[in-house]
Design an enzyme around this catalytic site. Structure first.
Site, short mmCIF file in Angstrom:
data_model
loop_
_atom_site.label_atom_id
_atom_site.label_comp_id
_atom_site.label_asym_id
_atom_site.label_seq_id
_atom_site.Cartn_x
_atom_site.Cartn_y
_atom_site.Cartn_z
N ASP A 1 -16.75 49.17 20.99
CA ASP A 1 -17.14 49.18 22.41
C ASP A 1 -16.53 50.40 23.09
O ASP A 1 -15.37 50.75 22.84
CB ASP A 1 -16.64 47.89 23.08
CG ASP A 1 -17.28 47.66 24.43
OD1 ASP A 1 -17.94 46.63 24.60
OD2 ASP A 1 -17.10 48.51 25.35
N ILE A 2 -17.33 51.05 23.94
CA ILE A 2 -16.86 52.28 24.60
C ILE A 2 -15.82 51.98 25.68
O ILE A 2 -15.06 52.87 26.08
CB ILE A 2 -18.06 53.06 25.19
CG1 ILE A 2 -17.75 54.54 25.32
CG2 ILE A 2 -18.52 52.47 26.52
CD1 ILE A 2 -18.98 55.41 25.57
N GLN B 1 -24.00 39.85 31.63
CA GLN B 1 -24.61 40.72 30.64
C GLN B 1 -25.02 42.03 31.32
O GLN B 1 -25.83 42.01 32.24
CB GLN B 1 -25.84 40.07 30.00
CG GLN B 1 -26.44 40.90 28.87
CD GLN B 1 -27.67 40.23 28.24
OE1 GLN B 1 -28.22 39.28 28.79
NE2 GLN B 1 -28.10 40.73 27.09
N HIS C 1 -25.98 41.06 22.04
CA HIS C 1 -24.81 41.59 21.34
C HIS C 1 -23.67 40.57 21.40
O HIS C 1 -23.54 39.85 22.38
CB HIS C 1 -24.34 42.93 21.91
CG HIS C 1 -24.14 42.92 23.39
ND1 HIS C 1 -25.18 43.00 24.28
CD2 HIS C 1 -23.02 42.85 24.14
CE1 HIS C 1 -24.71 42.97 25.52
NE2 HIS C 1 -23.40 42.87 25.46
N PHE C 2 -22.88 40.55 20.36
CA PHE C 2 -21.65 39.77 20.32
C PHE C 2 -20.48 40.73 20.45
O PHE C 2 -20.45 41.78 19.80
CB PHE C 2 -21.51 39.02 18.99
CG PHE C 2 -22.29 37.74 18.92
CD1 PHE C 2 -23.65 37.75 18.69
CD2 PHE C 2 -21.66 36.52 19.09
CE1 PHE C 2 -24.38 36.57 18.63
CE2 PHE C 2 -22.37 35.33 19.03
CZ PHE C 2 -23.73 35.35 18.80
N HIS C 3 -19.52 40.37 21.30
CA HIS C 3 -18.25 41.08 21.36
C HIS C 3 -17.29 40.38 20.40
O HIS C 3 -17.17 39.15 20.42
CB HIS C 3 -17.62 40.99 22.75
CG HIS C 3 -18.42 41.58 23.86
ND1 HIS C 3 -18.07 42.77 24.45
CD2 HIS C 3 -19.51 41.14 24.53
CE1 HIS C 3 -18.94 43.04 25.43
NE2 HIS C 3 -19.82 42.06 25.50
#
Ligand code: 5GP
Length: 143
Positions: free
Chosen positions: A29-30, A92, A98-100
């Protein structure tokens, strides 16, 4: 419905790649909540989890578990959270499923949660379960 994640899948913009297979991609993740915060994304372009094909959903579940295993082995973290938001009202920001996977760092960094439990209404719960069960249609390929 192409988002920034489609651009990452198509290599139109760069990412720190963790894993890729036929159905999924995983990258850092950025804006990480902790070191090793990974996003696991299906290549199928869908906004909500419930819109995914069973094939894509199954591959995604497998990839989330494998990424989690890699993080535990590599970082030695003893706790982590899985987060999956659906809809802007549920926080969201990118409308592509997407899953974190968010490791809990030794200094406490990671996912913060506000959890305000209520009390279950057993009669209403039982009625809801009966209605939900009817919607859980068997699918080809189910174990
Ligand atoms: P959401 O709130 O939709 O569940 O989370 C979206 C996540 O995507 C955020 O944590 C955000 O930091 C991450 N993100 C947004 N744009 C990019 C990008 O271009 N590259 C990467 N690696 N992550 C991104």
């Amino acid at each position: 419905m192409a988002t920034i994640f489609t651009k990452i899948i198509n290599r139109e913009i760069p990412c720190h790649l963790v894993h890729e297979d036929a159905h999924t991609i995983a990258f850092l993740d950025i804006g990480p909540l902790s070191d090793g915060h990974v996003l696991v994304v299906p290549k199928e372009e869908r906004e909500f989890l419930h819109q995914l094909s069973d094939e894509s959903a199954a591959a995604l579940g497998r990839a989330v578990a494998r990424v989690s295993r890699a993080l535990v082995e590599e970082l030695g973290c003893t706790a982590y959270n899985i987060l999956q938001n659906n809809g802007a009202d549920a926080h969201q920001a990118v409308p592509h499923v997407h899953f974190h996977v968010i490791p809990k760092a030794p200094d406490g960094r990671g996912l913060g949660i506000q959890w305000k439990p209520g009390a279950i209404d057993h009669a209403a719960g039982a009625a809801l379960c009966a209605r939900l069960s009817k919607r859980m249609k068997p699918q080809v390929g189910d174990p």
